[in-house]
Design a protein around this motif. Structure first.
Motif, PDB file in Angstrom:
ATOM      1  N   ILE A 320      88.178  25.238  12.732  1.00  0.00           N
ATOM      2  CA  ILE A 320      88.966  24.683  13.940  1.00  0.00           C
ATOM      3  C   ILE A 320      90.328  24.585  13.441  1.00  0.00           C
ATOM      4  CG2 ILE A 320      89.246  22.946  15.443  1.00  0.00           C
ATOM      5  CD1 ILE A 320      86.320  21.971  14.607  1.00  0.00           C
ATOM      6  N   TYR A 392      87.687  21.333  22.734  1.00  0.00           N
ATOM      7  CA  TYR A 392      86.745  21.735  21.791  1.00  0.00           C
ATOM      8  C   TYR A 392      85.277  22.015  22.433  1.00  0.00           C
ATOM      9  CZ  TYR A 392      83.684  21.320  17.641  1.00  0.00           C
ATOM     10  OH  TYR A 392      82.875  21.615  16.630  1.00  0.00           O
ATOM     11  N   ILE A 425      88.621  22.082   9.148  1.00  0.00           N
ATOM     12  CA  ILE A 425      89.607  21.584  10.232  1.00  0.00           C
ATOM     13  C   ILE A 425      91.072  21.970   9.730  1.00  0.00           C
ATOM     14  CG2 ILE A 425      90.204  19.719  11.483  1.00  0.00           C
ATOM     15  CD1 ILE A 425      87.399  18.476  11.577  1.00  0.00           C
ATOM     16  N   ASN A 426      91.956  22.536  10.266  1.00  0.00           N
ATOM     17  CA  ASN A 426      93.116  22.717   9.623  1.00  0.00           C
ATOM     18  C   ASN A 426      94.109  22.474  10.964  1.00  0.00           C
ATOM     19  OD1 ASN A 426      95.269  23.481   8.454  1.00  0.00           O
ATOM     20  ND2 ASN A 426      94.799  25.853   8.017  1.00  0.00           N
ATOM     21  N   TYR A 449      92.878  11.409  14.759  1.00  0.00           N
ATOM     22  CA  TYR A 449      92.264  12.504  13.882  1.00  0.00           C
ATOM     23  C   TYR A 449      90.812  11.755  13.636  1.00  0.00           C
ATOM     24  CZ  TYR A 449      91.830  16.135  10.309  1.00  0.00           C
ATOM     25  OH  TYR A 449      91.581  17.179   9.593  1.00  0.00           O
ATOM     26  N   VAL A 456      83.747  15.618  16.761  1.00  0.00           N
ATOM     27  CA  VAL A 456      83.132  16.907  16.199  1.00  0.00           C
ATOM     28  C   VAL A 456      81.634  16.571  15.445  1.00  0.00           C
ATOM     29  CG1 VAL A 456      83.437  18.556  14.254  1.00  0.00           C
ATOM     30  CG2 VAL A 456      85.416  17.932  15.493  1.00  0.00           C
ATOM     31  N   LEU A 465      82.296  18.293   6.890  1.00  0.00           N
ATOM     32  CA  LEU A 465      83.336  18.220   7.820  1.00  0.00           C
ATOM     33  C   LEU A 465      84.404  18.409   6.379  1.00  0.00           C
ATOM     34  CD1 LEU A 465      82.886  15.702  10.259  1.00  0.00           C
ATOM     35  CD2 LEU A 465      82.415  18.185  10.257  1.00  0.00           C
ATOM     36  N   CYS A 467      88.314  18.832   5.608  1.00  0.00           N
ATOM     37  CA  CYS A 467      89.588  18.563   6.518  1.00  0.00           C
ATOM     38  C   CYS A 467      91.018  18.957   5.578  1.00  0.00           C
ATOM     39  CB  CYS A 467      89.861  17.049   6.613  1.00  0.00           C
ATOM     40  SG  CYS A 467      88.629  16.331   7.887  1.00  0.00           S
TER      41      CYS A 467
END
Length: 538
Positions: A320, A392, A425-426, A449, A456, A465, A467
């Protein structure tokens, strides 16, 4: 004798009158059939015409009669009121595709736009070209999918529309079936459904075409034979002047097609050989979803036993991100140049390179300019129109309309179609244009966030996940770490980690608008790959 003459004279008068009436009727019918009225759609078997005054009206739309030429007892105006809606009820005998032709007036905008809503779902924004004046009527036809029985069709002045039209009536009739496809002897034709291809990323099969919107979405199949041709279909953007979808097609790992979809349809010969060979074909959308979509309409092969989906890989990764992840400007030669789909190539990004190196199927969900608490802003004012959390859970956000009809912006994604083992996730580069070094705004980013992580996780129960942040600046990375810790403390979920990318270096060059070069992406991929192997044990 006198009586007989009178009777004969009376009969002649009757005959003459009948002939006159017949002649008038014939002239009227001839005029009706041959008047060439451009505002009268062709007659179709099963056509249903609904006068506008039969619709359920709301939001200020009302019946009026102050312009001539309408059918029925009036027409609708009041579409200058935001939210104005006319909802028609139509009963059709069978499910399928139907043409809906609206007879409208527009002397305000070129074009005027309103939203077409079918059974409660916004299908598209329909464009109504400007006419000479308010006494002139035009027609606009859209294709929609209806269920058997009762359907609701609405025209609404909605968000992003101009409104300011009049509406006389609509006509609904079945869409003519497509002409049968005849293949040359020895060739076999296939549609890109899951019986024959492996979808890559988020795709949607609609009207016998597999549609691609997001960066890196596509399809892959294998066959043994001598020839393969792929027909790619464009959306309405393909008929415009810019923002064309960029498509890459590979045969046995070699890119054989790299093209911009600037026509409504293009056919490519992607493999040809004098002898039978084992071939893997991969089709990838190189540019991002925001501007345009593309569809795999037809696959034609000369093959021993047809085509088959390639096998799923050992791992599945969802990434993402924002413009970095889409490959924004990676093919540009100057950091001073601006956005262009022609210079996007997702296969040169850290995301695509990472999935390939780890032999993982990927799904890339990335949009230029988007963030978590704010999209990119040039003046420090929060931009809430470009937020990944808001989109999303849909197939994609795009200006392209699939088959000119399906609005992917209002089409939910089925998370059962791709179940990732890992989600990277970026996000935060665009958020920083809003937060800068303001601690209050940075805390706002951190808290948003945390909420996005919950979102998510709600859709991906078992994925790890990961990050990340840092390629175009790492100022917000401490907030990413804090968000991970806060989320873990609040939910008890420990299946999560954080990783900081190295900031891009001058000596590695830049793409358009100071975005990372392929050299920078390669370095980022190497760091991410090492981290994934350590965390995931792959």
């Amino acid at each position: 004798m006198k009586t007989r003459k009178k009777s004969f004279h009376f009969i002649k008068q009757i005959i003459s009158l009948c002939m006159s009436v017949s002649l008038l009727l014939m002239c009227a019918l001839t005029a009706t059939a041959a008047d060439g009225n451009p505002n009268r759609p062709p007659s179709n078997e099963g056509t249903i015409q609904l006068e506008a005054e039969q619709a359920k009206l709301s939001g200020g739309v009302k019946v009026n009669t102050n312009h001539p030429g309408y059918t029925g007892s009036g027409f609708l105006d009041g579409y200058w009121n935001y939210g104005g809606t006319a909802t028609f009820t139509v009963n059709v005998p069978a499910a399928g595709n139907y043409n809906v032709t609206a007879r409208y007036g527009n002397a305000a905008f070129n074009p005027a736009t309103v939203s077409l809503i079918v059974n409660g779902t916004k299908i598209k924004q329909t464009s109504l070209p400007m006419l000479a004046n308010w006494d002139t009527w035009g027609i606009q036809t859209e294709t929609v999918t209806l269920k058997a029985g009762v359907n609701k069709i609405a025209y609404k002045y909605d968000n992003g529309d101009t409104g300011n039209i009049t509406l006389d009536h609509i006509r609904i009739y079945p869409t003519p079936p497509p002409a049968p496809i005849e293949a040359p002897q020895g060739d076999q034709l296939f549609k890109a459904d899951e019986d024959f291809v492996k979808p890559i990323g988020r795709t949607v099969f609609y009207n016998d075409t597999l549609w691609l919107a997001l960066s890196g979405s596509g399809a892959e199949f294998k066959f043994r034979g001598t020839k393969a041709q792929i027909t790619i279909k464009g959306d309405q953007v393909a008929s415009g002047l810019t923002d064309y979808a960029r498509i890459g097609i590979y045969a046995n790992g070699v890119r054989v097609v790299d093209d911009l979809l600037n026509q409504s349809q293009k056919t490519y010969t992607v493999f040809e050989s004098a002898t039978e060979q084992d071939v893997v074909i991969r089709i990838v959308k190189l540019s991002e979803a925001m501007r345009s979509t593309a569809g795999i309409q037809e696959i034609r092969v000369n093959s021993v036993d047809g085509i088959h989906p390639t096998q799923g890989l050992a791992h599945k990764i969802e990434i993402i991100g924002d413009s970095i992840t889409t490959g924004y400007g990676v093919d540009d030669v100057s950091m001073m140049n601006w956005y262009s789909t022609a210079k996007q190539d997702v296969t040169k990004t850290y995301a695509y390179k990472t999935a390939a190196a780890l032999q993982a199927d990927h799904s890339i969900v990335a949009y230029s300019g988007h963030g978590i608490v704010s999209g990119y802003t040039g003046d420090g004012v929060k931009n809430t129109g470009l937020l990944v959390p808001n989109i999303y859970e849909i197939i994609a956000r795009s200006a392209g309309r699939i088959d000119g009809n399906l609005d992917v912006n209002n089409s939910p994604w089925d998370f059962n179609k791709f179940v990732p083992d890992l989600i990277v996730i970026n996000l935060g580069t665009n958020d920083y244009s809003y937060t800068k070094d303001d601690p209050v705004k940075q805390a706002e980013y951190r808290d948003a966030y945390v909420e996005f992580l919950k979102q998510v996780r709600s859709r991906n129960a078992n994925a790890h996940l990961m990050c990340t942040l840092g390629i175009m600046g790492d100022d917000l990375y401490p907030m990413v770490e804090q968000a991970v810790a806060a989320y873990s403390n609040e939910t008890g979920d420990t299946n999560i980690s954080a990783m900081k990318f190295d900031v891009q270096l001058w000596e590695d060059g830049f793409g358009a608008d100071w975005h990372p070069s392929e050299a920078t992406h390669t370095k980022a991929a190497n760091k991410l790959i090492a981290n994934i192997k350590a965390v995931m044990g792959w």
